[in-house]
Design a protein around this motif. Sequence first.
Motif, PDB file in Angstrom:
ATOM      1  N   ALA A 176      11.935 -76.402  60.945  1.00  0.00           N
ATOM      2  CA  ALA A 176      12.403 -76.004  62.268  1.00  0.00           C
ATOM      3  C   ALA A 176      12.988 -77.165  63.054  1.00  0.00           C
ATOM      4  O   ALA A 176      13.987 -77.019  63.776  1.00  0.00           O
ATOM      5  CB  ALA A 176      11.251 -75.359  63.040  1.00  0.00           C
ATOM      6  N   GLU A 177      12.401 -78.353  62.903  1.00  0.00           N
ATOM      7  CA  GLU A 177      12.847 -79.478  63.723  1.00  0.00           C
ATOM      8  C   GLU A 177      14.197 -80.039  63.294  1.00  0.00           C
ATOM      9  O   GLU A 177      14.783 -80.868  63.990  1.00  0.00           O
ATOM     10  CB  GLU A 177      11.798 -80.599  63.704  1.00  0.00           C
ATOM     11  N   ARG A 178      14.734 -79.591  62.167  1.00  0.00           N
ATOM     12  CA  ARG A 178      16.025 -80.108  61.685  1.00  0.00           C
ATOM     13  C   ARG A 178      17.215 -79.277  62.127  1.00  0.00           C
ATOM     14  O   ARG A 178      18.356 -79.581  61.795  1.00  0.00           O
ATOM     15  CB  ARG A 178      16.020 -80.153  60.148  1.00  0.00           C
ATOM     16  N   LEU A 179      16.991 -78.238  62.892  1.00  0.00           N
ATOM     17  CA  LEU A 179      18.074 -77.319  63.243  1.00  0.00           C
ATOM     18  C   LEU A 179      19.209 -78.026  63.985  1.00  0.00           C
ATOM     19  O   LEU A 179      18.990 -78.766  64.940  1.00  0.00           O
ATOM     20  CB  LEU A 179      17.526 -76.177  64.113  1.00  0.00           C
ATOM     21  N   VAL A 180      20.435 -77.764  63.519  1.00  0.00           N
ATOM     22  CA  VAL A 180      21.663 -78.242  64.156  1.00  0.00           C
ATOM     23  C   VAL A 180      22.533 -77.023  64.416  1.00  0.00           C
ATOM     24  O   VAL A 180      22.477 -76.036  63.675  1.00  0.00           O
ATOM     25  CB  VAL A 180      22.405 -79.234  63.229  1.00  0.00           C
ATOM     26  N   THR A 181      23.336 -77.059  65.468  1.00  0.00           N
ATOM     27  CA  THR A 181      24.264 -75.960  65.713  1.00  0.00           C
ATOM     28  C   THR A 181      25.689 -76.501  65.834  1.00  0.00           C
ATOM     29  O   THR A 181      25.916 -77.708  65.760  1.00  0.00           O
ATOM     30  CB  THR A 181      23.909 -75.193  67.007  1.00  0.00           C
ATOM     31  N   ALA A 182      26.642 -75.588  66.033  1.00  0.00           N
ATOM     32  CA  ALA A 182      28.048 -75.965  66.176  1.00  0.00           C
ATOM     33  C   ALA A 182      28.467 -76.016  67.636  1.00  0.00           C
ATOM     34  O   ALA A 182      29.633 -75.818  67.959  1.00  0.00           O
ATOM     35  CB  ALA A 182      28.925 -74.983  65.416  1.00  0.00           C
ATOM     36  N   GLU A 183      27.535 -76.329  68.526  1.00  0.00           N
ATOM     37  CA  GLU A 183      27.823 -76.395  69.957  1.00  0.00           C
ATOM     38  C   GLU A 183      27.784 -77.840  70.425  1.00  0.00           C
ATOM     39  O   GLU A 183      26.722 -78.485  70.385  1.00  0.00           O
ATOM     40  CB  GLU A 183      26.798 -75.562  70.735  1.00  0.00           C
ATOM     41  N   ALA A 184      28.927 -78.351  70.848  1.00  0.00           N
ATOM     42  CA  ALA A 184      28.994 -79.735  71.321  1.00  0.00           C
ATOM     43  C   ALA A 184      28.010 -79.959  72.462  1.00  0.00           C
ATOM     44  O   ALA A 184      27.837 -79.096  73.335  1.00  0.00           O
ATOM     45  CB  ALA A 184      30.411 -80.064  71.764  1.00  0.00           C
ATOM     46  N   GLN A 185      27.397 -81.161  72.475  1.00  0.00           N
ATOM     47  CA  GLN A 185      26.298 -81.420  73.403  1.00  0.00           C
ATOM     48  C   GLN A 185      26.695 -82.249  74.620  1.00  0.00           C
ATOM     49  O   GLN A 185      26.274 -81.943  75.738  1.00  0.00           O
ATOM     50  CB  GLN A 185      25.165 -82.137  72.654  1.00  0.00           C
ATOM     51  N   ASN A 186      27.472 -83.301  74.432  1.00  0.00           N
ATOM     52  CA  ASN A 186      27.733 -84.203  75.552  1.00  0.00           C
ATOM     53  C   ASN A 186      29.120 -84.827  75.463  1.00  0.00           C
ATOM     54  O   ASN A 186      29.570 -85.219  74.377  1.00  0.00           O
ATOM     55  CB  ASN A 186      26.702 -85.348  75.576  1.00  0.00           C
ATOM     56  N   ALA A 187      29.761 -84.933  76.637  1.00  0.00           N
ATOM     57  CA  ALA A 187      31.028 -85.658  76.710  1.00  0.00           C
ATOM     58  C   ALA A 187      30.785 -87.125  76.365  1.00  0.00           C
ATOM     59  O   ALA A 187      29.713 -87.671  76.620  1.00  0.00           O
ATOM     60  CB  ALA A 187      31.634 -85.524  78.101  1.00  0.00           C
ATOM     61  N   GLU A 188      31.794 -87.740  75.770  1.00  0.00           N
ATOM     62  CA  GLU A 188      31.805 -89.131  75.307  1.00  0.00           C
ATOM     63  C   GLU A 188      31.106 -89.321  73.965  1.00  0.00           C
ATOM     64  O   GLU A 188      31.168 -90.412  73.395  1.00  0.00           O
ATOM     65  CB  GLU A 188      31.230 -90.095  76.358  1.00  0.00           C
ATOM     66  N   ASN A 189      30.425 -88.292  73.432  1.00  0.00           N
ATOM     67  CA  ASN A 189      29.978 -88.376  72.046  1.00  0.00           C
ATOM     68  C   ASN A 189      31.198 -88.408  71.134  1.00  0.00           C
ATOM     69  O   ASN A 189      32.237 -87.799  71.426  1.00  0.00           O
ATOM     70  CB  ASN A 189      29.091 -87.191  71.674  1.00  0.00           C
ATOM     71  N   LYS A 190      31.075 -89.096  70.026  1.00  0.00           N
ATOM     72  CA  LYS A 190      32.201 -89.269  69.119  1.00  0.00           C
ATOM     73  C   LYS A 190      32.309 -88.090  68.148  1.00  0.00           C
ATOM     74  O   LYS A 190      31.313 -87.461  67.781  1.00  0.00           O
ATOM     75  CB  LYS A 190      32.047 -90.563  68.324  1.00  0.00           C
ATOM     76  N   LEU A 191      33.527 -87.794  67.739  1.00  0.00           N
ATOM     77  CA  LEU A 191      33.794 -86.822  66.684  1.00  0.00           C
ATOM     78  C   LEU A 191      34.119 -87.596  65.411  1.00  0.00           C
ATOM     79  O   LEU A 191      35.061 -88.406  65.394  1.00  0.00           O
ATOM     80  CB  LEU A 191      34.955 -85.911  67.071  1.00  0.00           C
TER      81      LEU A 191
END
Length: 702
Positions: A176-191
């Motif tokens: 459960a603790e490894r879950l990732v989604t396709a929703e960007a989290q924060n501005a200035e994070n790198k792609l």
Amino acid sequence: MSLSDADHELVVAELGREPTTAEAALFENLWSEHCAYRSSRPLLSAFDSESPDVVVGPGDDAAVVAVSDDTYVTLGIESHNHPSYVDPYDGAATGVGGIVRDTLSMGAYPIALADSLYFGDFSEEHSRYLFEGVVEGIADYGNAIGVPTVTGSVDFHSDYEGNPLVNVACVGLLPAERLVTAEAQNAENKLVLVGNGTGRDGLGGASFASEDLAEDAETEDRPAVQVGDPYTEKLLIEANEDLVDAGLVQSARDLGAAGLGGASSELVAKGGFGAEIDLDAVHQREPNMNAMEILLAESQERMCYEVRPEDVEAVEEIAEKYDLGCSVIGEVAEGNYVCTFDGEVAVDVPAEYLADGAPMNDLDAVDPDQPERDLPRVDLSEAFEAVVGSPTTASKRWVYRQYDHEVGLRTAVKPGDDAAVMAIREAEKGLAFSSGANPKWTSAAPYDGARAVALENAINLAAKGATPLAAVDCLNGGNPEKPEVYGGFKGIVDGLADMCRDLSTPVVGGNVSLYNDSVTGPIPPTPTLAVVGTKDGYDAPPAAFSGEGTLLLVGTGGGALGGSEYLAHAGGSDKFPELPKNPAEVVAELAAVANDETTLAVHDVSHGGLAVSLAEMVTENAGADVTVDGALSLFDETPGRAVVETTDPERVRETFDGAAPVLELGEATDDGTLSLSVGEEQLVYTAEEIRVMRDVIARELD
């Protein structure tokens, strides 16, 4: 590629100017039927997608469902239909690669694949060519990446001749603790782009998948088909594990339809952001690519990650460890989705409008007519041998023996049974997995046929002692602009939705593939459903006779042969059979019987009816002596029924009391012979004779 006049006007009104070449191409692909579901989204609200077990429902790369408080599984499905017609090997292989990367983007490790395949008549050389190429592509890719293909289906129907279907589902596993989604989290994070270099393969794949196949598609549309590299995919799987384990991934998206442009714009739009992307920074494997090509190429084995600035170096080190390309291509930003190339702005559009702004289509639908009963007289033995030996109902061993279905050491029930069962040792659960559809059913009656598809998949799970947890669907149809085609498509959507609701099984995601139309005409409406269910432990009763028990038929026959393999052989017509009115109760009671220690074997009754079920249960050492009252009872394909071999028939009757009738068929035997008394007629076949009947695919292709 070209943006339609109507869409062009909308884009100009939104932007206040003419779109650039790259912008127009982005809108054309992201607003295509394949990406935007313009004809199907108005219908998809029919599905119930929530339950206490659903963690992530529709809208992400894959759905996430809890099997325990600490253990989740992902579930996704996709189609690669048009590419598999143009290039069956690469089209099918890259379908596997795409659904596996959808699994990775949720932080999961892929543990099982299912393939549901549909081709034209097996007697046609071109159908066999497509069939062999698709199976080889799935086998080579799945085997190389170490993900077992454990279940699925294969159907042959003349209306797939000009447009086969390749639907692939994947199950993943994650704490459960490894879950990732396709929703960007924060501005200035790198792609950060990780994986293969970007080339020109797969250009315009999304728009190509949203058009009818032309007569010259096999040559003219070849550039729209991606080329896979499973060895890079395997490296990407392991790199993704390291990235997620290290907590370096804030969000992720697989690069599939519409390539980098699709993945990056959808990721940031989902989080309510824009992006600033430098297309010159994208690592490429071909020279002189322009902005549109870099954005829309569907080169395989690539992932887009959102990464905190301070974590970029660690991501680059992991990519280098696995010999994968890695590019910091930009960052999440407030405002528009902006891409620069060669010092100039190539794209500057609102991300949400690009990703979600496509207008929906308002299409006419015509309900199909229901047939009347017209049953011809056919020699019983001829009918039995034709139905049991039909390529659709025959043994698929030739297919699944090409797949490494045991890699990963989780496959407790292997291919060739009603459902696979995977050992989820982390939760001490068995995860049953079934996938498929029946185009004869949905051709005869789209709504009721789709309800039958959902029920049959649930019964497949119950036969192994599991009850449904969640489902995903791949809804395949022809050109929706034809009212009779759209009417059939609407029927399969409503039918699946209603039966899944009756079964309390949430439909947590899926895929829509329309414009499966060619010079030979539209495909049948085809609602592939992939369902997972859970049970305590991993043991399950076999689908083969033990030779020691009483044989019972549980469940209600529908009293009709519409959509049956029997009518496909004999001709004539009939209404579609009536389905049980209490399907959830039938599924629950069958699962209880399957888990009882007095149960020796369980096998569902569906494609080909009781004739095929009994033939499949015979072995060299175990047969049956069975009596039924007529041909209708032998060939009725009503799902919601199963053959049970038991040492305690009364216990089965008590379990089903008030839920469904229980009919005694006869006794299992230890002589490897199937003896059938059908009214006044007698049929007797040895296990070897049945094996020869059922090995038609291997006999023709080996």
